[in-house]
Motif scaffolding. Structure first.
Motif, PDB file in Angstrom:
ATOM      1  N   PHE A 264      -7.307   3.665   1.289  1.00  0.00           N
ATOM      2  CA  PHE A 264      -7.238   4.763   2.262  1.00  0.00           C
ATOM      3  C   PHE A 264      -8.361   4.625   3.291  1.00  0.00           C
ATOM      4  N   GLU A 265      -9.559   4.399   2.783  1.00  0.00           N
ATOM      5  CA  GLU A 265     -10.735   4.335   3.654  1.00  0.00           C
ATOM      6  C   GLU A 265     -10.601   3.208   4.675  1.00  0.00           C
ATOM      7  N   LYS A 266     -10.038   2.119   4.248  1.00  0.00           N
ATOM      8  CA  LYS A 266      -9.904   0.967   5.150  1.00  0.00           C
ATOM      9  C   LYS A 266      -9.048   1.304   6.360  1.00  0.00           C
ATOM     10  N   ILE A 267      -7.962   2.065   6.151  1.00  0.00           N
ATOM     11  CA  ILE A 267      -7.074   2.428   7.254  1.00  0.00           C
ATOM     12  C   ILE A 267      -7.716   3.488   8.148  1.00  0.00           C
ATOM     13  N   VAL A 268      -8.379   4.487   7.531  1.00  0.00           N
ATOM     14  CA  VAL A 268      -8.974   5.567   8.307  1.00  0.00           C
ATOM     15  C   VAL A 268     -10.127   5.051   9.176  1.00  0.00           C
ATOM     16  N   LEU A 269     -10.967   4.182   8.626  1.00  0.00           N
ATOM     17  CA  LEU A 269     -12.169   3.738   9.343  1.00  0.00           C
ATOM     18  C   LEU A 269     -11.894   2.619  10.349  1.00  0.00           C
ATOM     19  N   ASN A 270     -10.738   1.984  10.244  1.00  0.00           N
ATOM     20  CA  ASN A 270     -10.417   0.855  11.131  1.00  0.00           C
ATOM     21  C   ASN A 270      -9.753   1.376  12.405  1.00  0.00           C
ATOM     22  N   ALA A 271     -10.268   0.975  13.550  1.00  0.00           N
ATOM     23  CA  ALA A 271      -9.680   1.402  14.829  1.00  0.00           C
ATOM     24  C   ALA A 271      -8.356   0.707  15.088  1.00  0.00           C
ATOM     25  N   ALA A 272      -8.204  -0.517  14.587  1.00  0.00           N
ATOM     26  CA  ALA A 272      -6.958  -1.254  14.802  1.00  0.00           C
ATOM     27  C   ALA A 272      -5.880  -0.778  13.836  1.00  0.00           C
ATOM     28  N   LYS A 273      -4.630  -0.989  14.234  1.00  0.00           N
ATOM     29  CA  LYS A 273      -3.526  -0.602  13.352  1.00  0.00           C
ATOM     30  C   LYS A 273      -3.541  -1.486  12.105  1.00  0.00           C
ATOM     31  N   PRO A 274      -3.241  -0.897  10.959  1.00  0.00           N
ATOM     32  CA  PRO A 274      -3.312  -1.670   9.710  1.00  0.00           C
ATOM     33  C   PRO A 274      -2.190  -2.686   9.602  1.00  0.00           C
ATOM     34  N   THR A 275      -2.420  -3.698   8.802  1.00  0.00           N
ATOM     35  CA  THR A 275      -1.386  -4.682   8.514  1.00  0.00           C
ATOM     36  C   THR A 275      -0.425  -4.116   7.481  1.00  0.00           C
ATOM     37  N   ASP A 276       0.707  -4.812   7.310  1.00  0.00           N
ATOM     38  CA  ASP A 276       1.661  -4.389   6.289  1.00  0.00           C
ATOM     39  C   ASP A 276       1.029  -4.420   4.903  1.00  0.00           C
ATOM     40  N   ALA A 277       0.203  -5.421   4.657  1.00  0.00           N
ATOM     41  CA  ALA A 277      -0.441  -5.530   3.341  1.00  0.00           C
ATOM     42  C   ALA A 277      -1.369  -4.348   3.098  1.00  0.00           C
ATOM     43  N   GLU A 278      -2.104  -3.937   4.150  1.00  0.00           N
ATOM     44  CA  GLU A 278      -3.011  -2.801   4.009  1.00  0.00           C
ATOM     45  C   GLU A 278      -2.243  -1.505   3.765  1.00  0.00           C
ATOM     46  N   ILE A 279      -1.123  -1.343   4.439  1.00  0.00           N
ATOM     47  CA  ILE A 279      -0.294  -0.145   4.227  1.00  0.00           C
ATOM     48  C   ILE A 279       0.270  -0.155   2.808  1.00  0.00           C
ATOM     49  N   ASN A 280       0.733  -1.323   2.373  1.00  0.00           N
ATOM     50  CA  ASN A 280       1.267  -1.425   1.008  1.00  0.00           C
ATOM     51  C   ASN A 280       0.202  -1.077  -0.031  1.00  0.00           C
ATOM     52  N   ASP A 281      -1.016  -1.523   0.199  1.00  0.00           N
ATOM     53  CA  ASP A 281      -2.106  -1.175  -0.719  1.00  0.00           C
ATOM     54  C   ASP A 281      -2.310   0.336  -0.765  1.00  0.00           C
ATOM     55  N   ALA A 282      -2.242   0.987   0.388  1.00  0.00           N
ATOM     56  CA  ALA A 282      -2.417   2.440   0.445  1.00  0.00           C
ATOM     57  C   ALA A 282      -1.270   3.155  -0.260  1.00  0.00           C
ATOM     58  N   ILE A 283      -0.062   2.653  -0.074  1.00  0.00           N
ATOM     59  CA  ILE A 283       1.101   3.245  -0.750  1.00  0.00           C
ATOM     60  C   ILE A 283       0.932   3.147  -2.262  1.00  0.00           C
ATOM     61  N   GLN A 284       0.528   1.974  -2.722  1.00  0.00           N
ATOM     62  CA  GLN A 284       0.341   1.791  -4.163  1.00  0.00           C
ATOM     63  C   GLN A 284      -0.784   2.689  -4.685  1.00  0.00           C
ATOM     64  N   ALA A 285      -1.827   2.871  -3.883  1.00  0.00           N
ATOM     65  CA  ALA A 285      -2.930   3.737  -4.304  1.00  0.00           C
ATOM     66  C   ALA A 285      -2.455   5.176  -4.463  1.00  0.00           C
ATOM     67  N   GLN A 286      -1.619   5.629  -3.551  1.00  0.00           N
ATOM     68  CA  GLN A 286      -1.111   7.022  -3.651  1.00  0.00           C
ATOM     69  C   GLN A 286      -0.119   7.164  -4.795  1.00  0.00           C
ATOM     70  N   PHE A 287       0.706   6.168  -5.018  1.00  0.00           N
ATOM     71  CA  PHE A 287       1.612   6.206  -6.175  1.00  0.00           C
ATOM     72  C   PHE A 287       0.811   6.271  -7.472  1.00  0.00           C
ATOM     73  N   ASP A 288      -0.237   5.459  -7.555  1.00  0.00           N
ATOM     74  CA  ASP A 288      -1.108   5.486  -8.737  1.00  0.00           C
ATOM     75  C   ASP A 288      -1.714   6.868  -8.936  1.00  0.00           C
ATOM     76  N   CYS A 289      -2.187   7.427  -7.848  1.00  0.00           N
ATOM     77  CA  CYS A 289      -2.905   8.697  -7.899  1.00  0.00           C
ATOM     78  C   CYS A 289      -1.990   9.854  -8.252  1.00  0.00           C
ATOM     79  N   VAL A 290      -0.812   9.898  -7.656  1.00  0.00           N
ATOM     80  CA  VAL A 290       0.086  11.047  -7.789  1.00  0.00           C
ATOM     81  C   VAL A 290       1.099  10.871  -8.916  1.00  0.00           C
TER      82      VAL A 290
END
Length: 831
Positions: A264-290
């Motif tokens: 999550f932090e990587k996407i929020v703190l990065n000014a550039a748009k995230p890569t597909d891999a970064e988005i997938n990591d965030a999706i997996q993190a939220q699935f894990d969490c919720v």
């Protein structure tokens, strides 16, 4: 524009989840269309003529019901009559037992036609109603326990809406709250989250799998998801400098997670748009969490597309948050999913997957997600046999971590009720639900009518009902911990708790030591005028009292305390921690008058529970009696219905909408006499015969739960003396109490028959096999979340045998139920 788009995005995701989660279809009767002429088929008419028309025809219309003119009726009138007739036929209320009975084929023919007509006319399907708790006793009790049913047991494949306590735990899980902070949050709750799930108040099993989300939950669930996702991202936004650490939307909302997933932090703190891999990591993190699992490939593809679109529209932070909101609205977060998997057996059943089983076991015994050992068992293939289930159930029943949290919000939507409970909280909750005594907190009582009742609904444990509920909890807790002859002890114990004080004996010993030390001193009565200087104690005296009593109050309060001790001695009493409120044990406890105990002359017993006269078991506990009473009177109808349905596995039809169920006023008659004035009528007695004879046996107790031999005729015409006290009861004329009743339905002629009062009736109920089996049926519903069906017969027989063979262990019943085929197997509804 973006706010509207964001809302539509969430709405679309939510609706996809909502309407795909728990849809039910009305089963249309075969061969029936809306265009059919409303005629009665010849074969149906023959059954009616043979079995019904003699009492419901041209010459007689018992119950104001006429069936010979069915063809002439249409619309609502026809629907209402057919609906009534359908229930009567299904529940075999008609024909009466003393009349000629139709054969099973005739009854089925008549019922099928009635059902098809009700559905054709737009009525609700009675068979859908049978899934609700009120219809749980519809299945024939004798058949269930006869052993003649050989069908393989299963539960229907289902999504089961989480109960309020599970929703709270799942919300806490999202933030991985440290244990110490979790205790505070459990008491206070997350300020921005509203629990959308409410269980009904009435006694019985409340958590059923037949409820579903509807449109009314939409905004509430969306608001919750918005709040949670904002909180999840707050640490990263603070780090980025978008908000200040002390900036809160609401001053009461001051709790935030201390960590944020790196994805999550990587996407929020990065000014550039995230890569597909970064988005997938965030999706997996939220699935894990919720959802406590990884997203599969299909889910990843769907969420990647949605997240990328949202980021393009609203930026990194907002796009990421929209993905997080959508995961929070997944049906898996709000439902328990139990479908089974693998090759179906010869009966079409599929066993729960190991992951499903881990959640089913964990939620059967608590509100938390599966612990590490359950997860490991599921992942390693050690949760696929009956012995695997048994091992984990026994482990969790003995898991002391379940006992650490003494706070149980058992009255949903009400005040927290803190009980002195050390038994397994989930087991304690079953008996609370079953007996329904916590509802004493919701029955309003006029304190002027009693001597000692204080506090009204909404005050938690601070008033009389709250203290009585806590003491009933302790009675249940004792039986659960002993785990021998649990049902018999709960129904038949003669020992009760009244004003229990933790470490009471030790405190009484300390008080006596203080008294003995000062018994020859001359005590000055504390001045009533606060402006006068208080009487004093020496520094040595104060030090002695504080050491013995661990008491650190003011000198004046210490002086008052000693005056109380002197007062007790003058009365010939031992210094009593219950009454000595300056010692931090509260002031006088007038609620004990509900047990017919009278302070201050009652000497507090050193050991509890203790025997109280004219009481036997939980059904004579003031909390149960108050919970099953009206605001200003007893309620023999409600009490009798409870005994019929909960202990005798019987069923009482609901009050027809055309009946005004009101007991007439008469200043010269007791409530029993007034009740009989109306219910002995033929059209009323048909239902009231199942309730009145059982409930009237409890008339030996008033609506405050106090034993009595005479009933106060509370009517203005009967006032003998008006009370002069601020809170107190007027004195009225009285009439002798008649507590005779009649017990039937135990299936044992040695037990059925006239009873002299409720204690006589309870003695018999505690010996009844049917009562034992009825409680086990409710335990089945509690742990399975549904009504039993005939194919559950062997499951129930096994649970009953487990109770008997273990000398009355309720834990043995739980183990039997949670290792049964009914618990382990699922079958699609179409099979």
């Amino acid at each position: 524009m973006f706010i509207l788009t964001r809302f539509i995005f969430s709405l679309i995701c939510f609706c996809t989840i909502l309407f795909g989660a728990h849809s039910q279809s009305i089963i249309a009767a075969p061969g029936v269309t809306l265009s059919e002429v409303a005629t009665v088929p010849a074969n149906v008419k023959a059954v009616l003529d043979s079995n019904c028309i003699s009492c419901h025809g041209e010459k007689k219309q018992k119950g104001k019901l006429r069936l010979d003119t069915l063809s002439a009726l249409s619309g609502d009138a026809r629907l209402e009559l057919l609906g009534r007739a359908q229930e009567q036929v299904l529940f075999q209320e008609m024909p009466p037992e003393d009349e000629k009975q139709p054969g099973s084929a005739e009854r089925k023919l008549l019922y099928d036609w009635l059902r098809s007509e009700v559905l054709r006319l737009g009525g609700s399907d009675l068979e859908d109603k049978l899934r609700y708790p009120d219809y749980g006793n519809n299945v024939d009790h004798e058949k269930l326990f006869s052993g003649q049913i050989k069908d393989k047991a299963f539960s229907p494949s289902r999504r089961w809406l989480v109960r309020p306590q599970i929703f709270e735990e799942r919300t806490l899980d999202i933030f991985t709250v440290p244990p110490r902070e979790m205790i505070g949050l459990r008491k206070q709750g997350f300020y921005g989250v509203t629990n959308p799930f409410i269980l009904p108040d009435k006694a019985g099993v409340r958590d059923y799998d037949n409820t579903a989300l509807d449109g009314g939950h939409l905004l509430l669930l969306l608001n919750n998801a918005e709040w949670i996702s904002n909180k999840q991202l707050l640490p990263a936004r603070i780090k980025k400098g978008e908000v200040k650490a002390d900036q809160f939307e609401n001053p009461k909302d001051k709790w935030n997670p201390k960590v944020i997933p790196a994805a999550f932090e990587k996407i929020v703190l990065n000014a550039a748009k995230p890569t597909d891999a970064e988005i997938n990591d965030a999706i997996q993190a939220q699935f894990d969490c919720v959802l406590q699992r990884k997203a599969d490939d299909k889910e990843l593809a769907k969420y990647l597309k949605l997240t990328r679109s949202a980021i393009d529209l609203g930026g990194n932070t907002e796009g990421l948050r929209q993905m997080m909101v959508t995961v929070l609205l997944e049906s898996e977060f709000m439902y328990r999913q139990e479908f089974g998997d693998g090759k179906p057996d010869a009966s079409g059943r599929q066993m729960l997957t190991p992951r499903e089983a881990s959640y089913a076991i964990s939620y059967a015994l608590g509100d938390r997600r599966p612990d590490a050992k359950l997860v490991q068992a599921a992942q390693s293939g050690h949760l696929s046999t009956k012995e695997d289930y048994r091992r984990e159930v026994l482990r969790l029943l003995d898991d002391k971590s379940y006992f650490e949290d003494k706070l149980d919000k058992s009255l949903d939507g009400g005040k927290e009720n803190i009980s002195i409970v050390t038994s397994h909280p989930r087991i304690n909750r079953f008996f609370r639900d079953f007996f329904g005594y916590p509802n004493a907190l919701k029955v309003f009582k006029d304190i002027n009518r009693s001597d000692g009742y204080y506090g009204n609904p909404g005050r938690g444990t601070s008033g009389t009902p709250g203290k009585l509920v806590v003491e009933a909890d302790m009675l249940v807790d004792t039986a659960i911990k002993q785990d021998k002859h649990v049902f018999e002890n709960l129904l038949g114990t003669e020992k009760f708790f009244a004003s229990p004080v933790e470490n009471a004996v030790a405190k009484m010993t300390s008080l006596n030591e203080v008294y003995e030390h000062f018994k020859d001193a001359k005590w000055q009565t504390p001045p009533k005028d606060k402006k006068k200087p208080p009487s004093t104690l020496s520094a040595e005296d104060i030090a002695f009292i504080r050491k013995r009593l661990n008491y650190n109050s003011t000198e004046r309060d210490l002086d008052i305390a000693m005056t109380h001790i002197e007062h007790f001695k003058k009365l010939g009493m031992n210094p009593n921690p219950v009454w000595a409120y300056p010692f931090g044990i509260h002031k006088l406890m007038p609620h004990v008058s509900s047990y017919n105990l009278s302070p201050p002359n009652w000497e507090y017993p050193k050991e509890q529970p203790f025997k109280i006269d004219n009481r036997k078991g939980i059904l004579t506990h003031p909390a149960w009696l108050i919970a099953h009473s009206a605001n200003t009177a007893t309620d023999p109808v409600r009490r009798g219905r409870w005994v019929r349905e909960k202990l005798l596995a019987g069923r009482v039809p609901d009050v027809p909408i055309t009946v005004d169920a009101k007991i007439p006023d008469d200043p010269h008659k007791t409530l029993r006499e007034r009740l009989e004035m109306v219910t002995l009528k033929e059209e009323c007695w048909k239902c009231h015969q199942h309730m009145n004879p059982l409930g009237l046996a409890f008339e030996m107790f008033d609506d405050f739960g106090r034993y009595r031999t005479a009933e106060s005729l509370e009517h203005p015409d009967n006032v003998i003396e008006k009370t002069k006290a601020k809170y107190g009861a007027d004195t009225y004329k009285t009439a002798p109490v008649n507590a005779k009743g009649y017990l039937d339905g135990t299936g044992d002629p040695k037990l059925d028959g006239e009873v002299k009062d409720s204690i006589d009736m309870i003695d018999r109920l505690a010996k009844s096999k049917r009562v034992r089996q009825s409680i086990i049926r409710y335990a089945f519903r509690f742990f399975m979340g549904r009504n039993e069906i005939l194919s559950d017969s062997q499951t129930l027989i096994d649970a009953d045998n487990a109770y008997v063979q273990s000398e009355g262990s309720f834990n043995a019943v739980i183990v039997s139920l949670l290792t049964s085929d009914s618990f382990m197997y699922r079958k699609p509804a179409s099979l």
